[in-house]
Design a protein around this motif. Structure first.
Motif, short mmCIF file in Angstrom:
data_model
loop_
_atom_site.label_atom_id
_atom_site.label_comp_id
_atom_site.label_asym_id
_atom_site.label_seq_id
_atom_site.Cartn_x
_atom_site.Cartn_y
_atom_site.Cartn_z
N LEU A 168 0.82 -1.20 0.00
CA LEU A 168 0.00 0.00 0.00
C LEU A 168 0.86 1.26 0.00
O LEU A 168 0.57 2.23 -0.71
CB LEU A 168 -0.92 0.01 1.23
N TYR A 222 -11.99 2.66 -1.78
CA TYR A 222 -10.82 2.88 -0.93
C TYR A 222 -10.08 1.57 -0.72
O TYR A 222 -10.70 0.49 -0.66
CB TYR A 222 -11.23 3.39 0.46
N ALA A 223 -8.77 1.64 -0.55
CA ALA A 223 -8.02 0.49 -0.05
C ALA A 223 -8.54 0.16 1.35
O ALA A 223 -8.81 1.07 2.14
CB ALA A 223 -6.53 0.79 -0.01
N GLU A 283 2.61 2.02 -3.38
CA GLU A 283 1.69 2.57 -4.38
C GLU A 283 1.37 4.04 -4.12
O GLU A 283 0.81 4.71 -5.00
CB GLU A 283 0.39 1.76 -4.38
N ARG A 284 1.71 4.52 -2.93
CA ARG A 284 1.37 5.90 -2.53
C ARG A 284 2.61 6.60 -2.00
O ARG A 284 2.52 7.38 -1.04
CB ARG A 284 0.27 5.87 -1.47
N THR A 335 -9.72 9.14 -4.01
CA THR A 335 -9.89 7.75 -3.57
C THR A 335 -8.57 7.12 -3.14
O THR A 335 -8.52 6.41 -2.13
CB THR A 335 -10.52 6.92 -4.71
N ARG A 336 -7.48 7.38 -3.88
CA ARG A 336 -6.21 6.75 -3.51
C ARG A 336 -5.54 7.42 -2.32
O ARG A 336 -4.50 6.94 -1.84
CB ARG A 336 -5.26 6.69 -4.72
N HIS A 337 -6.12 8.50 -1.84
CA HIS A 337 -5.59 9.18 -0.66
C HIS A 337 -6.24 8.67 0.62
O HIS A 337 -5.99 9.22 1.70
CB HIS A 337 -5.84 10.69 -0.76
#
Length: 537
Positions: free
Chosen positions: A76, A188-189, A79-80, A166-168
């Motif tokens: 995770l 969301y993750a 990816e961020r 969303t990816r935040h």
């Protein structure tokens, strides 16, 4: 002195307490408590709680079941990688362990376990493109976490757009929860926790590990440290968790039912706050409980308290020393707290009086509780003083703030404690700690301190459900700017005020003495309190 050591962890008990702890430990062994806990036997618990307690013992499995979690979190984070400002929205057990791990790893985790608009606005002022917001809630319906989630999701969508936002966002929750459904719908993750593990026993699961892991903390090492001591918990010999539990109970049964906690060493810096929640919320019910008091090596210990050092202690300065790496500390304290709860005859996994304050808060927000209209008993330039004197009664008026402090400390004699509860900005209003320090100097009784609403999910359970010996000082304040909660008919300022009022009601209905100091001007009010404490002679 008596000690037990295994897997790099050592618990030692010193002074007169050592003999009592050894005697009680041997009795617990005769009663087969170590295997009763690890084998999850119904017979070791009162029938009234056994069916609830035993299924919730799966926290014992986390040193094994969490072994794959670090790789998930690493993925995770990779990816961020550009999102280097991690903000954790979570209350009590959903955030405290994560904060401890981050502090030990010297990682800048921002924890929002508050409804204070000033503190929230300070985080919202940061660059949204760098924020990674972690929504942590077992149910997703805790009012603080749910409100903060609405605020930050709306904030990110406003500045980044719905798709990019969303990816935040990363969610930690139980399978099938409201938050789980929301995360799946929004994309969301999501990291799922064991639904049978209570929040304050979840340090070694996703609630403790994910947020600091996203910042690069070595959470795999934390899991290994716990795994190294896990086999000892089923043993009679060299079981440090059993010795720690026996020492806590032996002290309490001799009337020393208060723990003066302080940390020695960088890795243990944040641990006292986590231990405070674990012990107070687990044991503080049915009129019983052990009261943790966070202090330092210089804090004077009342006669009915034991000194507990987390980390390495100079010889002769403590009654109990728990010298262990962080992961082992988590597991040993969870086990010892379960031992203590067993001996006290309480369910370590419920928190009935936390729920009571939540109900009161909802009632206040819904307008179901009319303002009492009671006039303040003292008004200064920036402070209003309101009094619920409790069953023993109190003065009709005070002339000076110093008299308020004197009355509070008098009410805590001879065997009680004073709890200071500040519904303020934990980041910006830290000067209130000077008042707490002055109160501690003026009494031989314990003085605890908690930020609201954070403490409601911690020591707040013991305040209302534990021994009826507390006296309470609540500090509230006006706000300079509110934060709207999207989709709700209230803002954070109204929510914060309702939480303070809901807790005051719960205490007052039990006849507990409560003073509320309302700061009409926040900084000027704190200045007045500190000045009054300094004048007090």
């Amino acid at each position: 002195m008596i000690e037990a050591a295994v897997g790099g962890a050592r618990v030692s008990v010193h002074g007169p307490l050592a003999e009592d702890a050894e005697t009680l430990r041997d009795q617990l062994i005769d009663d087969r408590v170590p295997t009763g806990i690890t084998e999850r036997k119904l017979s070791m618990w009162p029938p009234s709680v056994a069916a609830d307690v035993v299924p919730r013992m799966t926290w014992l499995d986390l040193p094994t079941s969490s072994s794959d979690l670090p790789s998930v979190v690493h993925g995770l984070a990779a990816e961020r990688a550009e999102l280097d400002r991690v903000v954790l929205l979570g209350m009590g057990g959903s955030s405290l362990a994560a904060e401890v791990i981050a502090v030990a790893a010297e990682q800048p985790l921002r924890v929002l376990d508050t409804t204070d608009p000033h503190q929230v606005l300070a985080v919202m002022a940061e660059e949204p493109a760098r924020l990674l917001v972690v929504l942590a809630s077992k149910s997703g319906e805790t009012i603080e976490s749910e409100s903060l989630s609405r605020v930050f999701v709306d904030h990110l969508r406003l500045h980044l757009g719905e798709a990019a936002a969303t990816r935040h966002i990363v969610a930690i929750t139980d399978p099938g929860s409201h938050l789980h459904a929301t995360a799946m719908q929004a994309g969301y993750a999501c990291v799922l926790s064991d639904p049978m593990v209570g929040g304050r026993f979840s340090a070694l699961g996703p609630f403790g590990l994910v947020a600091p892991g996203l910042l690069g903390a070595d959470i795999a090492a934390v899991v290994r440290e716990a795994a190294a001591v896990r086999p000892s918990l089923a043993s009679d010999a060299d079981n440090p968790g059993l010795l720690l539990g026996a020492a806590l109970v032996a002290a309490a049964e001799r009337g020393r039912d208060k723990l003066l906690l302080y940390a020695e060493g960088a890795t243990a810096r944040g641990l006292p706050d986590w231990v405070e929640q674990l012990v107070s919320e687990s044991t503080g019910k049915d009129g019983r409980g052990i009261l943790p008091v966070i202090g330092s090596a210089q804090t004077a210990a009342p006669a009915d308290a034991v000194r507990v050092v987390l980390g390495v202690s100079p010889r002769g300065t403590a009654d109990i020393v728990v010298d262990a790496p962080l992961g082992a500390q988590f597991l040993l304290w969870e086990y010892a707290t379960t031992v203590a709860s067993h001996r006290l005859g309480v369910n370590p996994f419920d928190q009935p009086n936390v729920e009571e304050s939540k109900i009161n808060t909802r009632a206040v927000l819904a307008g179901e509780h009319a303002d009492s209209g009671e006039a303040p008993v003292l008004v200064t330039d920036a402070v209003e003083v309101h009094l619920n004197p409790g069953r023993t009664g109190g003065p009709a008026r005070f002339e000076r703030l110093e008299e308020v402090f004197q009355w509070l400390l008098t009410m805590s004699e001879p065997v009680g404690y004073l709890a200071v509860m500040a519904f303020l900005d934990r980041s910006g209003d830290q000067r209130v700690a000077q008042l707490v320090h002055r109160l501690r100097e003026r009494t031989s009784r314990p003085v605890t301190f908690g930020w609201g609403p954070r403490f409601l999910h911690s020591s707040g359970q013991l305040h209302k459900g534990g021994p009826p010996t507390g006296t309470f000082l609540q500090i509230t304040a006006a706000v300079a700017g509110d934060v709207r909660v999207p989709g709700r008919p209230f803002g954070l300022a109204e929510l914060q005020a309702a939480q303070a009022e809901g807790d005051r009601l719960a205490l007052a209905r039990r006849g507990r003495p409560v003073v509320r100091l309302h700061l009409r001007d926040r900084q000027a009010g704190i200045d007045e309190l500190i000045a009054a404490a300094r004048r007090w002679s």
